[in-house]
Scaffold this active site. Sequence first.
Site, PDB file in Angstrom:
ATOM      1  N   ARG A   1      -5.969  73.172  34.710  1.00 29.88           N
ATOM      2  CA  ARG A   1      -5.989  71.715  34.515  1.00 29.88           C
ATOM      3  C   ARG A   1      -4.597  71.130  34.294  1.00 29.88           C
ATOM      4  NH1 ARG A   1     -10.473  73.279  31.544  1.00 29.88           N
ATOM      5  NH2 ARG A   1     -12.405  72.837  32.651  1.00 29.88           N
TER       6      ARG A   1
ATOM      7  N   ASN B   1       8.064  53.812  51.900  1.00 30.50           N
ATOM      8  CA  ASN B   1       7.363  54.190  53.132  1.00 30.50           C
ATOM      9  C   ASN B   1       7.938  53.482  54.355  1.00 30.50           C
ATOM     10  OD1 ASN B   1       5.676  55.771  51.573  1.00 30.50           O
ATOM     11  ND2 ASN B   1       4.190  54.129  51.286  1.00 30.50           N
TER      12      ASN B   1
ATOM     13  N   GLU C   1      16.086  60.176  55.508  1.00 30.36           N
ATOM     14  CA  GLU C   1      15.614  59.657  54.209  1.00 30.36           C
ATOM     15  C   GLU C   1      16.787  59.129  53.381  1.00 30.36           C
ATOM     16  OE1 GLU C   1      12.416  59.364  53.751  1.00 30.36           O
ATOM     17  OE2 GLU C   1      11.331  61.098  54.550  1.00 30.36           O
TER      18      GLU C   1
ATOM     19  N   ARG D   1       6.881  50.702  45.070  1.00 33.59           N
ATOM     20  CA  ARG D   1       7.107  52.062  45.590  1.00 33.59           C
ATOM     21  C   ARG D   1       6.756  52.158  47.078  1.00 33.59           C
ATOM     22  NH1 ARG D   1       5.985  57.978  42.745  1.00 33.59           N
ATOM     23  NH2 ARG D   1       6.679  59.185  44.532  1.00 33.59           N
TER      24      ARG D   1
ATOM     25  N   GLU E   1       2.617  53.717  42.762  1.00 33.80           N
ATOM     26  CA  GLU E   1       2.638  52.939  44.004  1.00 33.80           C
ATOM     27  C   GLU E   1       1.595  51.829  44.020  1.00 33.80           C
ATOM     28  OE1 GLU E   1       3.539  55.194  47.642  1.00 33.80           O
ATOM     29  OE2 GLU E   1       2.320  53.744  48.718  1.00 33.80           O
TER      30      GLU E   1
ATOM     31  N   HIS F   1       4.411  58.360  60.824  1.00 33.83           N
ATOM     32  CA  HIS F   1       3.254  59.258  60.670  1.00 33.83           C
ATOM     33  C   HIS F   1       2.435  59.300  61.957  1.00 33.83           C
ATOM     34  CE1 HIS F   1       2.894  59.477  55.971  1.00 33.83           C
ATOM     35  NE2 HIS F   1       3.806  60.301  56.464  1.00 33.83           N
TER      36      HIS F   1
ATOM     37  N   HIS G   1       7.341  54.812  57.821  1.00 38.80           N
ATOM     38  CA  HIS G   1       6.337  55.880  57.737  1.00 38.80           C
ATOM     39  C   HIS G   1       5.047  55.574  58.501  1.00 38.80           C
ATOM     40  CE1 HIS G   1       9.095  57.597  54.912  1.00 38.80           C
ATOM     41  NE2 HIS G   1       8.289  58.600  54.603  1.00 38.80           N
TER      42      HIS G   1
ATOM     43  N   LYS H   1      15.675  56.282  44.265  1.00 40.03           N
ATOM     44  CA  LYS H   1      14.259  56.666  44.160  1.00 40.03           C
ATOM     45  C   LYS H   1      13.816  56.668  42.697  1.00 40.03           C
ATOM     46  CE  LYS H   1      10.490  59.459  45.641  1.00 40.03           C
ATOM     47  NZ  LYS H   1       9.899  60.373  46.591  1.00 40.03           N
TER      48      LYS H   1
ATOM     49  N   HIS I   1       9.335  65.825  60.226  1.00 38.36           N
ATOM     50  CA  HIS I   1       8.969  64.652  59.424  1.00 38.36           C
ATOM     51  C   HIS I   1      10.118  63.624  59.381  1.00 38.36           C
ATOM     52  CE1 HIS I   1       7.142  62.269  56.250  1.00 38.36           C
ATOM     53  NE2 HIS I   1       8.270  62.344  55.583  1.00 38.36           N
TER      54      HIS I   1
ATOM     55  N   LYS J   1       4.878  62.951  43.596  1.00 34.33           N
ATOM     56  CA  LYS J   1       3.790  62.980  44.582  1.00 34.33           C
ATOM     57  C   LYS J   1       3.629  64.414  45.073  1.00 34.33           C
ATOM     58  CE  LYS J   1       3.706  58.384  46.703  1.00 34.33           C
ATOM     59  NZ  LYS J   1       3.939  57.636  47.961  1.00 34.33           N
TER      60      LYS J   1
HETATM   61  P1  NAD Z   1      10.081  72.156  54.964  1.00 32.93           P
HETATM   62  O1  NAD Z   1       9.730  72.287  53.553  1.00 32.93           O
HETATM   63  O2  NAD Z   1       9.094  72.605  55.969  1.00 32.93           O
HETATM   64  O3  NAD Z   1      11.463  72.894  55.228  1.00 32.93           O
HETATM   65  C1  NAD Z   1      11.997  72.897  56.532  1.00 32.93           C
HETATM   66  C2  NAD Z   1      12.366  74.308  56.987  1.00 32.93           C
HETATM   67  O4  NAD Z   1      13.582  74.689  56.367  1.00 32.93           O
HETATM   68  C3  NAD Z   1      11.353  75.386  56.621  1.00 32.93           C
HETATM   69  O5  NAD Z   1      11.262  76.288  57.688  1.00 32.93           O
HETATM   70  C4  NAD Z   1      11.993  76.097  55.419  1.00 32.93           C
HETATM   71  O6  NAD Z   1      11.610  77.452  55.337  1.00 32.93           O
HETATM   72  C5  NAD Z   1      13.448  75.977  55.751  1.00 32.93           C
HETATM   73  N1  NAD Z   1      14.360  75.933  54.624  1.00 32.93           N
HETATM   74  C6  NAD Z   1      14.206  75.313  53.442  1.00 32.93           C
HETATM   75  N2  NAD Z   1      15.334  75.401  52.730  1.00 32.93           N
HETATM   76  C7  NAD Z   1      16.212  76.102  53.444  1.00 32.93           C
HETATM   77  C8  NAD Z   1      17.559  76.503  53.244  1.00 32.93           C
HETATM   78  N3  NAD Z   1      18.244  76.132  52.157  1.00 32.93           N
HETATM   79  N4  NAD Z   1      18.152  77.254  54.210  1.00 32.93           N
HETATM   80  C9  NAD Z   1      17.477  77.586  55.350  1.00 32.93           C
HETATM   81  N5  NAD Z   1      16.227  77.217  55.612  1.00 32.93           N
HETATM   82  C10 NAD Z   1      15.597  76.476  54.661  1.00 32.93           C
HETATM   83  O7  NAD Z   1      10.411  70.630  55.355  1.00 32.93           O
HETATM   84  P2  NAD Z   1      11.061  69.422  54.559  1.00 32.93           P
HETATM   85  O8  NAD Z   1      11.638  68.547  55.595  1.00 32.93           O
HETATM   86  O9  NAD Z   1      11.907  69.856  53.425  1.00 32.93           O
HETATM   87  O10 NAD Z   1       9.784  68.711  53.906  1.00 32.93           O
HETATM   88  C11 NAD Z   1       8.821  68.078  54.710  1.00 32.93           C
HETATM   89  C12 NAD Z   1       7.586  67.879  53.875  1.00 32.93           C
HETATM   90  O11 NAD Z   1       7.897  67.049  52.744  1.00 32.93           O
HETATM   91  C13 NAD Z   1       6.449  67.194  54.596  1.00 32.93           C
HETATM   92  O12 NAD Z   1       5.258  67.908  54.373  1.00 32.93           O
HETATM   93  C14 NAD Z   1       6.368  65.824  53.956  1.00 32.93           C
HETATM   94  O13 NAD Z   1       5.063  65.291  53.970  1.00 32.93           O
HETATM   95  C15 NAD Z   1       6.842  66.118  52.565  1.00 32.93           C
HETATM   96  N6  NAD Z   1       7.374  64.955  51.837  1.00 32.93           N
HETATM   97  C16 NAD Z   1       6.896  64.721  50.590  1.00 32.93           C
HETATM   98  C17 NAD Z   1       7.378  63.659  49.859  1.00 32.93           C
HETATM   99  C18 NAD Z   1       6.909  63.441  48.461  1.00 32.93           C
HETATM  100  O14 NAD Z   1       7.265  62.400  47.857  1.00 32.93           O
HETATM  101  N7  NAD Z   1       6.158  64.352  47.870  1.00 32.93           N
HETATM  102  C19 NAD Z   1       8.388  62.826  50.395  1.00 32.93           C
HETATM  103  C20 NAD Z   1       8.861  63.121  51.676  1.00 32.93           C
HETATM  104  C21 NAD Z   1       8.344  64.191  52.394  1.00 32.93           C
HETATM  105  N1  GLY Z   2       8.247  59.425  49.801  1.00 33.57           N
HETATM  106  C1  GLY Z   2       7.461  58.321  49.337  1.00 33.57           C
HETATM  107  C2  GLY Z   2       7.282  58.298  47.844  1.00 33.57           C
HETATM  108  O1  GLY Z   2       7.693  59.196  47.147  1.00 33.57           O
HETATM  109  O2  GLY Z   2       6.707  57.384  47.347  1.00 33.57           O
END
Ligand code: NAD
Ligand code: GLY
Length: 401
Positions: free
Chosen positions: A149, A277, A213, A273, A269, A284, A280, A259, A298, A171
Amino acid sequence: MIARKTAPRSRAKLAPKAAPKTTPRSDDPTVVKVALGARSYDIVIGRGIMASLGARVAALRPSARVAIVTDQNVARLHLGAVAAAFADAGIPASRVLVAGGEGAKSFRGFEEVCEAIIAARVERGDLVVALGGGVIGDLAGFAAAAVRRGLDYVQVPTTLLAQVDSSVGGKTAINSVHGKNLIGAFHQPILVLADTATLDTLPAREFRAGYAEVAKYGLIGDAAFFSWLEANWRDVFSARDASGSVARELAIAVSCRAKAAIVARDERETGERALLNLGHTFGHALEAACGFSDRLLHGEAVAAGMALAFGFSARQRLLQKSEAARAIRHLAEVGLPTRLKNIPGGPPPLEALMELIAQDKKVKRGMLTLILARGIGAAFVASGVEERDVRAFLSEKLAEQ
Ligand code: NAD
Ligand code: GLY
């Protein structure tokens, strides 16, 4: 007609009075606070700070054990340093390895991580550590929100995207067959530690995608930062020498400050917030049309989406065409996709895009809510966007050669 939801005053709060300065390097990391009362936490940003992780965690939770959740790529490159940091601080650490990629943000991936955390005997009072990009942060964060939990967790982001966006703000989510991030929770970390040295091993394409971003914060509410990025992006990308390293750290810190400020004012949000987006809704739709695959990352989808949002804003006469062109030019200059015809494998058909856009933000009586702009640094929530205007605009963009 386009209705504005966000008060101009809240936009003004985002904008610094002057462009960021590349001050002489200090060895002290930059600390940005996310001010959320009892759930406040620090984002610690610096080059080579991974060794301090164990001591920082010990200071926050003196007798905690940790489960480090990471993917195979990151494990190979950075898990050794993280494990050593915990060992040096006398913190017992177990490891949970998942296959990388968006596919890990699934029910199956979630189940595997939860079961592994439980099997590692991580109890209330212990910690989950999310070591990796946004995929690991979202997945491990959601597992932390659910196991027993709710366990506390620490974000150790290793992609540019994760360092400036996904690790901050709480998030967490996995994907549903109906769409991205549809199953999740708001669950704030107790610490974010962003060692910029981890970005040295990140593939150039992933770095560039994360830069979308960074540029987003300038486009949303900080024109001075956007101008600074136009002048300094090469240093942010290369970080080969001291000035590049300073520029990169500064870009990450400014992004995190932007942020953190928004999240502090609107954690769940309910209003402002949503500005985060920007790009997005279009993005998306493009990402989904490309099957959430390596065809379009992404951050690349967000860049193409922001270009469309600025192009559409100009078409709606909300801002000058030259201002929209300037925003789009910078994204293109760094190598991000800005035109539909440049989507690898070809652009999705109009009807598919409109269907996906309608799914992302429900169309109500032919009206959409989009993040649009009255200028660079002047984004706003537009709630009364006519679906037929978006359709006409995308149809034109798809016809462009
Ligand atoms: P990812 O986590 O898939 O990483 C991209 C690639 O880089 C992967 O293959 C990973 O193994 C590799 N990698 C990571 N760090 C590395 C390093 N230091 N050296 C070499 N390789 C490395 O992709 P991302 O772009 O970091 O994240 C995308 C995700 O984030 C999406 O799912 C998206 O929806 C999410 N997201 C979430 C929020 C939020 O607020 N929670 C905001 C924006 C995006
Ligand atoms: N990346 C959008 C948010 O964190 O609200």
